[in-house]
Design an enzyme around this catalytic site. Sequence first.
Site, PDB file in Angstrom:
ATOM      1  N   HIS A  28      -0.539   0.813   5.939  1.00  0.00           N
ATOM      2  CA  HIS A  28       0.856   0.721   5.495  1.00  0.00           C
ATOM      3  C   HIS A  28       0.986  -0.171   4.255  1.00  0.00           C
ATOM      4  CE1 HIS A  28       5.285   0.638   6.305  1.00  0.00           C
ATOM      5  NE2 HIS A  28       5.175  -0.475   5.606  1.00  0.00           N
ATOM      6  N   GLU A  29       0.510  -1.399   4.384  1.00  0.00           N
ATOM      7  CA  GLU A  29       0.637  -2.342   3.252  1.00  0.00           C
ATOM      8  C   GLU A  29      -0.237  -1.874   2.082  1.00  0.00           C
ATOM      9  OE1 GLU A  29       3.068  -4.287   3.507  1.00  0.00           O
ATOM     10  OE2 GLU A  29       3.324  -4.154   5.683  1.00  0.00           O
ATOM     11  N   HIS A  57       1.808   0.408   0.041  1.00  0.00           N
ATOM     12  CA  HIS A  57       2.686  -0.373  -0.855  1.00  0.00           C
ATOM     13  C   HIS A  57       1.879  -0.922  -2.032  1.00  0.00           C
ATOM     14  CE1 HIS A  57       6.406  -0.454   1.411  1.00  0.00           C
ATOM     15  NE2 HIS A  57       5.860  -1.000   2.484  1.00  0.00           N
ATOM     16  N   GLU A  91       8.681   2.503   0.473  1.00  0.00           N
ATOM     17  CA  GLU A  91       8.312   2.759   1.868  1.00  0.00           C
ATOM     18  C   GLU A  91       7.732   4.165   2.043  1.00  0.00           C
ATOM     19  OE1 GLU A  91       8.208   0.332   3.766  1.00  0.00           O
ATOM     20  OE2 GLU A  91       7.964   1.174   5.757  1.00  0.00           O
TER      21      GLU A  91
HETATM   22 ZN    ZN Z   1       6.727  -1.233   4.369  1.00  0.00          ZN
END
Ligand code: ZN
Length: 501
Positions: A266-267, A270, A296
């Site tokens: 997830h990160e 980003h 996101e």
């Molecule tokens: Zn996030």
Amino acid sequence: MMTHAPNPTLQKLKARLTDLDCLGSALGVLGWDLETYMPPKGGESRADVSATLCRMAHEAFVAPEVGEWLQTLLTQLPALPTDKDRAMVQQAWRSYQREVKVPTTLVEALDRASSKALPVWANARKTNQFDAFKPLLTEIVQLNQQKAQALGYTHHPYDALLDGFEPDMTTTLLDPLFAQLQAHLTPLVNNLTQSVTPSLPAGPYPKQAQMDFSHKVLTAMGFDLERGRLDESVHPFTCGLHPDDVRLTTRLDEADPLSCLFSVLHEGGHGLYEQGQQPDLWGRGLFGGASLGIHESQSRLWENLVGRSMAFWQVFYPAFQAAFAPVLDAMPLAVFYQAVNRVSRSPIRVEADEVTYNLHILLRYQLEKDLMTGTLTVDQLPDAWNAGMETLLGYTPKNHAEGCLQDVHWAHGTIGYFPTYTLGNVYASMFWAKAEQAGVTQPIAQGDMKPLLGWLQTHIHGNGLMESPNQLVQRVTGQPLTAQYFTQYLDQKYCLKGAVV
Ligand SMILES: [Zn+2]
């Protein structure tokens, strides 16, 4: 080639925006440090340092001369030398109009309250004491109500806050989107939670092995560890200081390696967005991404569409087994795949599966709207949270730590942020459909994620804040925001013959 005479007003604006990006970067390091390595008692003094820099940045931006420069430059817009100059002026004008409405005293009060709230929240969550956090949360809610009033709105005070995270998004657009999702998700959750799905063996999964595997995955994704790093924190986050300095964090739990792994995917998503932006957007106020929802979309795309796919695990599962040997030796890939795609009525948003996730967001969206209008008080919040969990997810939290104390956002002083997670899921499936058509998702099954990253860099990452989320979505997908691709993706993955369940 056409040449342009130097434009002193443009140069002055650019110099000021560079100063502001420097201050923003400094605030970013302080915030990153606060959640990673700062000693526990450093909170009070850090609050002063951070609030001072925050005030300086706000004052430098809302200064009358900046307004004058922007007014002048807006009249010269078509004659400005480059697209980036035009975008810089338009983006700065948009932010200026927002920020000039919020008094500096309010900005400072909010930053100070949130710096103090962060360690108090962390401790309240650990000890399960909502009362310890209540006074600061009450202050944060009141300050956000004042902020919404100062910003102004036509329909709902929440719209004023939402626009700060997702430009042009309103409750009028979100209410039907959430209603459509809820109608689709509720029966799907009911179906998928009937049968028992496997879970991972008890472990242990040593922290160092989790970190080592995380670095392998980040490298395979194309995250440049010479221009970024990974550390541990209570709540995973990404802090992009510059395209060449992107900090990621993850959480480590020796009983559950998936919590760390999916945080890293997830990160990492980003982080790739931050690293993929054109370097000269920084220093012009154009670095950071089109919106939080678009940001996101990149994290959710890597976490779910890539990281929970059979294509990904066909390649990575043998290395994952080896990293924690012999714990997973007896678990075949097909069973592991079911385990990572397990759908359950669980309490924690960051650990929720992709089917129930948006129901967790809907709960926060409903509660935040009511907190802003005052129809819900902070005193009533824990009960309202638990009742909402029961209605939406059929689960009653056992304590505040798995209820209304679980998220860091309110301690950060932010209200209006949560819906960007759902927008991210919805945008991600829209982008994924286009990426599939372009043939860049198929090589993942051979362990090659470069075509996908290249496509994302070309179509989404490069432009930073040069276009609005609506413009970006329309340009990339050829249509406006729609939940259709997200619900189709879930239906195909979870309901079709030969699928997960
Ligand atoms: Zn996030």
